[in-house]
Design an enzyme around this catalytic site. Structure first.
Site, PDB file in Angstrom:
ATOM      1  N   GLU A 159      10.447   0.423   1.849  1.00  0.00           N
ATOM      2  CA  GLU A 159      11.523  -0.183   2.630  1.00  0.00           C
ATOM      3  C   GLU A 159      12.633  -0.802   1.772  1.00  0.00           C
ATOM      4  OE1 GLU A 159       9.561  -2.854   5.327  1.00  0.00           O
ATOM      5  OE2 GLU A 159       8.295  -1.277   6.160  1.00  0.00           O
ATOM      6  N   GLU A 264       2.698   6.106   8.908  1.00  0.00           N
ATOM      7  CA  GLU A 264       2.263   4.911   9.651  1.00  0.00           C
ATOM      8  C   GLU A 264       2.404   5.166  11.157  1.00  0.00           C
ATOM      9  OE1 GLU A 264       4.024   1.278   8.178  1.00  0.00           O
ATOM     10  OE2 GLU A 264       4.049   2.002   6.103  1.00  0.00           O
TER      11      GLU A 264
END
Length: 375
Positions: A159, A264
């Protein structure tokens, strides 16, 4: 003779021998998609430590790759400057090795769940570039080096981008500069030259962020950074991303000559608290009854909608199986999911293929059926 045959049949039925001989084993996710990609789940500590044998049994039966939900994040494995906590990570890796799993390490560099001390000296002042680089190298060499040859792939950086595709203003970026990503990949490669290395992020299906990630990966490739794949986190809503967005996103990253993994995966069936579509764990809203409509169970109509949603996503994944190494669900059962507490604490969520009792949902059966999709 007829009586003998009847007696034998009864005995076989009672012992289960006949059922085992006649009925094929029930299909599993890992067997259904064996020709396409690995399929796995993120595990919590109870599942790999033996405290949740039901969850562990689902993992062993259904999956051939695992990720750690939290145990290898910096605050867990390296909570203090001169102290590593290896107990949980060792259990996680041992579970994967014992069950012959493809083991993922998550994550080496992130702006969240990283202790404040990482960026400060003994007096609490910000570290300089070289000092932080040295601290980063020591951490990566210690963690990756300990599991060299056992952990097969690492989410090296997690991220690093804003929603508009620009670089996120993290302490890593402020102190080291943009090359912290290339440095982290290089340190990981030094520690285990055979491990696969990944960049992982959410909402890359949105054009602006996707373009930023493509540009970032191109810059890393220009520096000869050994990046194997981009991880699309896959924290999906019922209507986002569209099939077209998902298809285009995988296509665009594949053009870079790298693999595209879904890392995810879950599907949020609950009403949104805002227009925000990301997965920033710092986002939180107040619990309201109207935002928790399925506290007593998910209605059949929503079970069907969830199954359809998973089916359309998996048809895209199967279409792109040649460039996908791995699909990983984020958690094992609905009860384990982080979406019960994010972005609102105390909700009852239903984002996965197994319910709170560990039973396969309608979506499980529908996902299995997509493995035979023809293109």
């Amino acid at each position: 003779m007829l009586q003998i045959l009847r007696s034998t049949l009864v005995a076989l039925l009672l012992t289960g021998t006949l059922a085992q001989a006649v009925l094929p084993p029930p299909p599993t996710l890992k067997s259904a998609f064996a020709k396409h990609f690995l399929i796995g789940a993120a595990l919590n500590q109870a599942q790999f430590s033996g405290k949740d044998p039901r969850g562990a049994s689902i993992v062993i039966a259904q999956f051939n790759t695992i990720s750690p939900e939290n145990i290898l994040k910096w605050e867990s494995v390296h909570p203090e400057l001169n102290r590593y906590d290896w107990e949980g990570p060792d259990q996680y890796v041992a579970f994967g090795v014992k069950n012959k799993m493809f083991i993922i390490g998550h994550t080496l560099v992130w702006h969240n769940q990283t202790p404040k001390w990482v960026f400060e000296d003994a007096k609490g002042a910000p570290l300089g570039r070289e000092a932080l680089l040295a601290r980063l190298r020591d951490h990566i060499h210690a963690v990756v080096g300990r599991y060299k040859g056992k952990i097969n792939g690492w989410d090296v950086v997690n991220e690093a981008l804003n929603e508009d595709g620009t670089m996120r203003e993290t302490q890593w970026l402020k102190i080291i500069g943009e090359d912290y990503l290339a440095q982290a990949f290089q340190f990981a490669h030094e520690a285990d030259p055979k491990a696969e290395l990944y960049y992982n992020d959410y909402s890359l299906e949105n054009e602006a962020k996707r373009n930023g990630a493509i540009a970032l990966i191109k810059r890393l490739q220009a520096k000869k950074v050994p990046i194997r794949a981009v991880g699309l986190q896959g924290h999906n809503k019922m209507a986002w991303p569209s099939v077209e967005q998902q298809d285009l996103t995988i296509t665009e990253f594949a053009k870079l000559g790298i693999k595209v993994n879904i890392t995810e995966l879950d599907v949020d069936v609950l009403p949104p608290a805002s227009d925000y579509r990301g997965a920033d764990i710092t986002v939180n809203y107040e619990l309201q009854v109207k935002l928790n409509p399925y506290a007593q169970g998910l209605p059949d109509a929503m079970q069907r909608d969830l199954a359809r949603r998973y089916a359309e996503l998996f048809r895209v994944y199967v279409k792109h199986a040649a460039v996908i190494d791995r699909i990983t669900f984020w958690c094992v059962t609905d009860g384990d999911s982080w979406l019960n507490d994010w972005p609102i604490r105390g909700r009852t969520s239903y984002p996965l293929l197994f319910d709170r009792l560990g039973q396969p949902k309608r979506a499980f059966t529908v996902v299995l059926s997509t493995a035979t999709t023809k293109f």
